[in-house]
Design a protein around this motif. Structure first.
Motif, PDB file in Angstrom:
ATOM      1  N   LYS A 131       0.829  -1.202   0.000  1.00 19.10           N
ATOM      2  CA  LYS A 131       0.000   0.000   0.000  1.00 19.10           C
ATOM      3  C   LYS A 131       0.868   1.259   0.000  1.00 19.10           C
ATOM      4  O   LYS A 131       0.564   2.237  -0.693  1.00 19.10           O
ATOM      5  N   GLN A 132       1.953   1.223   0.766  1.00 18.34           N
ATOM      6  CA  GLN A 132       2.849   2.379   0.813  1.00 18.34           C
ATOM      7  C   GLN A 132       3.500   2.621  -0.544  1.00 18.34           C
ATOM      8  O   GLN A 132       3.617   3.764  -1.007  1.00 18.34           O
ATOM      9  N   SER A 166       7.251  -0.323 -13.282  1.00 19.57           N
ATOM     10  CA  SER A 166       8.553  -0.992 -13.315  1.00 19.57           C
ATOM     11  C   SER A 166       9.475  -0.438 -12.238  1.00 19.57           C
ATOM     12  O   SER A 166      10.206  -1.185 -11.570  1.00 19.57           O
ATOM     13  N   LEU A 167       9.436   0.876 -12.067  1.00 17.98           N
ATOM     14  CA  LEU A 167      10.270   1.518 -11.054  1.00 17.98           C
ATOM     15  C   LEU A 167       9.807   1.125  -9.657  1.00 17.98           C
ATOM     16  O   LEU A 167      10.626   0.852  -8.770  1.00 17.98           O
ATOM     17  N   ALA A 168       8.501   1.096  -9.446  1.00 24.69           N
ATOM     18  CA  ALA A 168       7.959   0.688  -8.147  1.00 24.69           C
ATOM     19  C   ALA A 168       8.398  -0.734  -7.805  1.00 24.69           C
ATOM     20  O   ALA A 168       8.779  -1.031  -6.666  1.00 24.69           O
ATOM     21  N   ILE A 169       8.366  -1.615  -8.792  1.00 27.97           N
ATOM     22  CA  ILE A 169       8.803  -2.999  -8.581  1.00 27.97           C
ATOM     23  C   ILE A 169      10.285  -3.036  -8.232  1.00 27.97           C
ATOM     24  O   ILE A 169      10.716  -3.768  -7.343  1.00 27.97           O
ATOM     25  N   ALA A 170      11.086  -2.221  -8.937  1.00 22.55           N
ATOM     26  CA  ALA A 170      12.527  -2.168  -8.657  1.00 22.55           C
ATOM     27  C   ALA A 170      12.787  -1.733  -7.223  1.00 22.55           C
ATOM     28  O   ALA A 170      13.707  -2.230  -6.559  1.00 22.55           O
ATOM     29  N   ARG A 219      -4.508   0.348  -9.546  1.00 16.10           N
ATOM     30  CA  ARG A 219      -4.204  -0.936  -8.901  1.00 16.10           C
ATOM     31  C   ARG A 219      -4.952  -2.106  -9.525  1.00 16.10           C
ATOM     32  O   ARG A 219      -4.427  -3.224  -9.577  1.00 16.10           O
ATOM     33  N   LYS A 220      -6.169  -1.878 -10.046  1.00 24.19           N
ATOM     34  CA  LYS A 220      -6.964  -2.966 -10.623  1.00 24.19           C
ATOM     35  C   LYS A 220      -6.857  -3.023 -12.152  1.00 24.19           C
ATOM     36  O   LYS A 220      -7.540  -3.821 -12.788  1.00 24.19           O
TER      37      LYS A 220
END
Length: 239
Positions: free
Chosen positions: A115-116, A143-147, A127-128
């Motif tokens: 969530k953060q 992609s950046l968030a996943i990294a 998100r959905k």
């Protein structure tokens, strides 16, 4: 502290000597741009830093480890501290954004709150949505968030803003610089956008004819008589 130390790095593909003695250092917290013409060896250099490509000669120390001397297990420990965002981005097309984040969190065994991360990257409205249905800009944001889920000490970006409009480029860079400032992580990137180099990078390495022809701060380059990094680049690669 130096996060990366590279000395006399050489790499050839057959008779094509791509890297011919590159010297490079990166300290914790620095943002460094690697520039050069297509085929100059930028991607090869990054792939060596990622520890996914072998090199022929020289020394490469990443996160205080000489990567050529490491066992497979110890190399994996280094890789866990590195995150990479490549272009173009390809993920599981039929997963939603939140599902992707949860999937990669499980891979990384990350303690980061999903969530953060979604709040930090303004992803709640998406998100959905299926990843495949997002715009190019939002795909890069995801992609950046996943990294960042792995809380990397070293973030490597290969042309992260290619194809993005100015608004999305600004959004992406705001996340990169914020993360860099909050965590003291090191960011190394390639880009053909010299304005981004001038605005966001502490240092610049120009690879030309297989060597790092210039490795200096952006301020140092501009102080040497160039009106912009764009002018510096064009003059150097046209010689």
């Amino acid at each position: 502290m130096n996060i990366i130390e590279v000395s006399n790095l050489k790499k050839a593909y057959g008779t094509n000597n791509v890297l011919q003695g590159v010297e490079f250092q990166a300290k914790a917290g620095e943002v460094i741009g690697v520039i050069g013409k297509n085929g100059a060896g930028k991607s090869t250099f990054l792939e060596i830093l990622m520890t996914i490509k072998q090199y022929d000669e020289g020394e490469v120390v990443v996160l205080e480890k000489d990567i050529k001397s490491l066992s497979t297990n110890r190399l994996e420990e280094v890789r866990k501290q590195i995150s990479v965002v490549l272009q173009p981005t390809q993920f599981y097309k039929m997963l939603k954004v939140e599902e992707l984040l949860k999937l990669f969190k499980s891979y990384y065994k990350s303690s980061v709150d999903i969530k953060q991360i979604m709040d930090d990257f303004k992803l709640e409205p998406h998100r959905k949505k299926y990843f495949d249905k997002l715009s190019g800009g939002w795909k890069q944001i995801v992609s950046l968030a996943i990294a960042f889920l792995s809380e990397p000490k070293l973030l490597i970006l290969d042309e992260p803003t290619t194809g993005l409009d100015p608004h999305m480029r600004n959004i992406l860079w705001s996340y990169i610089t914020d993360y860099n400032q909050r965590t003291g992580s090191t960011v190394i990137l390639t880009t053909h956008n010299m304005d981004e180099i001038e605005l966001y990078c502490d240092k610049v390495m120009l690879i030309n004819n297989g060597v790092n022809e210039v490795f200096d701060t952006t301020a140092g380059i501009l102080a040497s008589g160039y009106s912009s990094i764009h002018e510096f680049y064009l003059k150097k690669v046209s010689i």
